[in-house]
Motif scaffolding. Structure first.
Motif, mmCIF file in Angstrom:
data_model
loop_
_atom_site.group_PDB
_atom_site.id
_atom_site.type_symbol
_atom_site.label_atom_id
_atom_site.label_comp_id
_atom_site.label_asym_id
_atom_site.label_seq_id
_atom_site.Cartn_x
_atom_site.Cartn_y
_atom_site.Cartn_z
ATOM 1 N N MET A 88 0.805 -1.191 0.000
ATOM 2 C CA MET A 88 0.000 0.000 0.000
ATOM 3 C C MET A 88 0.854 1.263 0.000
ATOM 4 S SD MET A 88 -3.298 -0.736 2.412
ATOM 5 C CE MET A 88 -2.589 -1.764 3.661
ATOM 6 N N ILE A 89 1.915 1.276 0.797
ATOM 7 C CA ILE A 89 2.738 2.484 0.835
ATOM 8 C C ILE A 89 3.530 2.653 -0.452
ATOM 9 C CG2 ILE A 89 2.871 2.680 3.335
ATOM 10 C CD1 ILE A 89 5.617 1.341 3.206
ATOM 11 N N ALA A 90 3.886 1.550 -1.098
ATOM 12 C CA ALA A 90 4.592 1.659 -2.376
ATOM 13 C C ALA A 90 3.667 2.223 -3.441
ATOM 14 C CB ALA A 90 5.141 0.299 -2.789
ATOM 15 N N ILE A 91 2.424 1.780 -3.452
ATOM 16 C CA ILE A 91 1.452 2.288 -4.418
ATOM 17 C C ILE A 91 1.200 3.770 -4.171
ATOM 18 C CG2 ILE A 91 -0.964 2.137 -5.143
ATOM 19 C CD1 ILE A 91 -0.761 -0.902 -4.538
ATOM 20 N N LEU A 92 1.029 4.145 -2.909
ATOM 21 C CA LEU A 92 0.846 5.556 -2.571
ATOM 22 C C LEU A 92 2.028 6.383 -3.058
ATOM 23 C CD1 LEU A 92 -0.660 7.794 -0.642
ATOM 24 C CD2 LEU A 92 1.329 7.296 0.775
ATOM 25 N N THR A 93 3.225 5.895 -2.815
ATOM 26 C CA THR A 93 4.424 6.640 -3.193
ATOM 27 C C THR A 93 4.494 6.848 -4.694
ATOM 28 O OG1 THR A 93 5.594 5.838 -1.254
ATOM 29 C CG2 THR A 93 6.941 6.643 -3.068
ATOM 30 N N VAL A 94 4.224 5.797 -5.453
ATOM 31 C CA VAL A 94 4.302 5.899 -6.911
ATOM 32 C C VAL A 94 3.219 6.821 -7.458
ATOM 33 C CG1 VAL A 94 4.017 4.568 -9.036
ATOM 34 C CG2 VAL A 94 5.450 3.686 -7.202
ATOM 35 N N TYR A 115 0.705 4.123 6.119
ATOM 36 C CA TYR A 115 1.645 3.250 6.822
ATOM 37 C C TYR A 115 1.006 2.684 8.097
ATOM 38 C CZ TYR A 115 5.831 1.720 9.296
ATOM 39 O OH TYR A 115 6.756 0.979 9.982
ATOM 40 N N THR A 116 0.290 3.518 8.826
ATOM 41 C CA THR A 116 -0.379 3.054 10.044
ATOM 42 C C THR A 116 -1.425 1.999 9.712
ATOM 43 O OG1 THR A 116 -0.008 5.186 11.089
ATOM 44 C CG2 THR A 116 -1.719 3.800 12.047
ATOM 45 N N PHE A 117 -2.218 2.249 8.691
ATOM 46 C CA PHE A 117 -3.239 1.295 8.284
ATOM 47 C C PHE A 117 -2.599 -0.012 7.810
ATOM 48 C CE2 PHE A 117 -5.953 -0.562 4.988
ATOM 49 C CZ PHE A 117 -7.092 -0.796 5.736
ATOM 50 N N ASN A 120 -2.929 -3.670 9.606
ATOM 51 C CA ASN A 120 -3.449 -4.782 8.830
ATOM 52 C C ASN A 120 -2.483 -5.975 8.860
ATOM 53 O OD1 ASN A 120 -5.159 -6.186 7.121
ATOM 54 N ND2 ASN A 120 -4.272 -5.300 5.275
ATOM 55 N N LEU A 121 -1.192 -5.722 8.708
ATOM 56 C CA LEU A 121 -0.205 -6.809 8.739
ATOM 57 C C LEU A 121 -0.125 -7.460 10.114
ATOM 58 C CD1 LEU A 121 2.674 -5.257 6.607
ATOM 59 C CD2 LEU A 121 1.178 -7.154 5.978
ATOM 60 N N VAL A 122 -0.206 -6.679 11.169
ATOM 61 C CA VAL A 122 -0.162 -7.245 12.516
ATOM 62 C C VAL A 122 -1.403 -8.090 12.782
ATOM 63 C CG1 VAL A 122 -0.212 -6.662 14.981
ATOM 64 C CG2 VAL A 122 1.389 -5.506 13.458
ATOM 65 N N MET A 123 -2.568 -7.626 12.329
ATOM 66 C CA MET A 123 -3.779 -8.427 12.502
ATOM 67 C C MET A 123 -3.692 -9.736 11.727
ATOM 68 S SD MET A 123 -6.934 -5.698 12.687
ATOM 69 C CE MET A 123 -6.528 -4.804 11.207
ATOM 70 N N GLU A 124 -3.147 -9.689 10.533
ATOM 71 C CA GLU A 124 -2.957 -10.913 9.749
ATOM 72 C C GLU A 124 -1.973 -11.840 10.454
ATOM 73 O OE1 GLU A 124 -4.243 -11.978 6.738
ATOM 74 O OE2 GLU A 124 -5.668 -10.308 6.792
ATOM 75 N N TRP A 125 -0.910 -11.273 11.020
ATOM 76 C CA TRP A 125 0.111 -12.066 11.695
ATOM 77 C C TRP A 125 -0.464 -12.755 12.927
ATOM 78 C CZ3 TRP A 125 2.846 -10.945 16.410
ATOM 79 C CH2 TRP A 125 3.925 -11.797 16.644
ATOM 80 N N GLY A 160 -2.099 -15.907 12.157
ATOM 81 C CA GLY A 160 -1.261 -16.989 11.680
ATOM 82 C C GLY A 160 -0.555 -16.760 10.364
ATOM 83 N N ALA A 161 -0.793 -15.658 9.690
ATOM 84 C CA ALA A 161 -0.105 -15.384 8.425
ATOM 85 C C ALA A 161 1.356 -15.033 8.700
ATOM 86 C CB ALA A 161 -0.786 -14.247 7.689
ATOM 87 N N THR A 162 2.266 -15.521 7.884
ATOM 88 C CA THR A 162 3.695 -15.249 8.077
ATOM 89 C C THR A 162 4.289 -14.523 6.870
ATOM 90 O OG1 THR A 162 4.256 -17.420 7.199
ATOM 91 C CG2 THR A 162 3.984 -17.230 9.591
ATOM 92 N N ALA A 163 3.478 -13.875 6.057
ATOM 93 C CA ALA A 163 3.986 -13.185 4.869
ATOM 94 C C ALA A 163 4.856 -11.983 5.242
ATOM 95 C CB ALA A 163 2.826 -12.738 3.990
ATOM 96 N N ALA A 164 4.453 -11.230 6.247
ATOM 97 C CA ALA A 164 5.203 -10.032 6.619
ATOM 98 C C ALA A 164 6.169 -10.275 7.767
ATOM 99 C CB ALA A 164 4.242 -8.912 6.994
#
Length: 108
Positions: A1-7, A35-37, A41-46, A49-53
């Motif tokens: 999300m932050i990369a898309i925002l930046t571009v 970035y906060t959002f 979101n990544l912490v909630m996914e983690w 049980g998600a381990t992507a981030a």
């Protein structure tokens, strides 16, 4: 999300906002919000049980994952400020070139 925002946002902010400090501030506010959002979101996914981030269980690996996330986010943040600066430079260059053409056309 932050990369898309930046571009999508950083270069146009530099082109559209006349005051460079105001363009930096607008980018920093937008980046901070997204970035906060994204982090929440990544912490909630983690926690589900998600381990992507972030890594799964090892406490030292968790620190490594967090530091790499911080490093990538910081690099994207710095690139955004670079794009704002580039947009501001292009704006000034285009305005200066237009002013020089006006001076030359009235001089002859």
């Amino acid at each position: 999300m932050i990369a898309i925002l930046t571009v999508l946002v950083a270069l146009p902010l530099g082109l559209l906002i006349r005051n460079r400090l105001a363009a930096y501030l607008a980018f920093a506010i937008a980046f901070g919000h997204v970035y906060t959002f994204q982090t929440a979101n990544l912490v909630m996914e983690w926690t589900n049980g998600a381990t992507a981030a972030f890594p799964a269980d090892d406490s030292t690996a968790l620190l490594d994952g967090t530091l790499s996330y911080f490093a990538v986010s910081t690099a994207i943040y710095a690139a955004g400020f670079g794009l704002v600066t580039l947009g501001h430079w292009l704006r000034n260059r285009r305005r200066t070139a237009r002013d020089e053409v006006r001076l030359d056309s009235h001089g002859g």
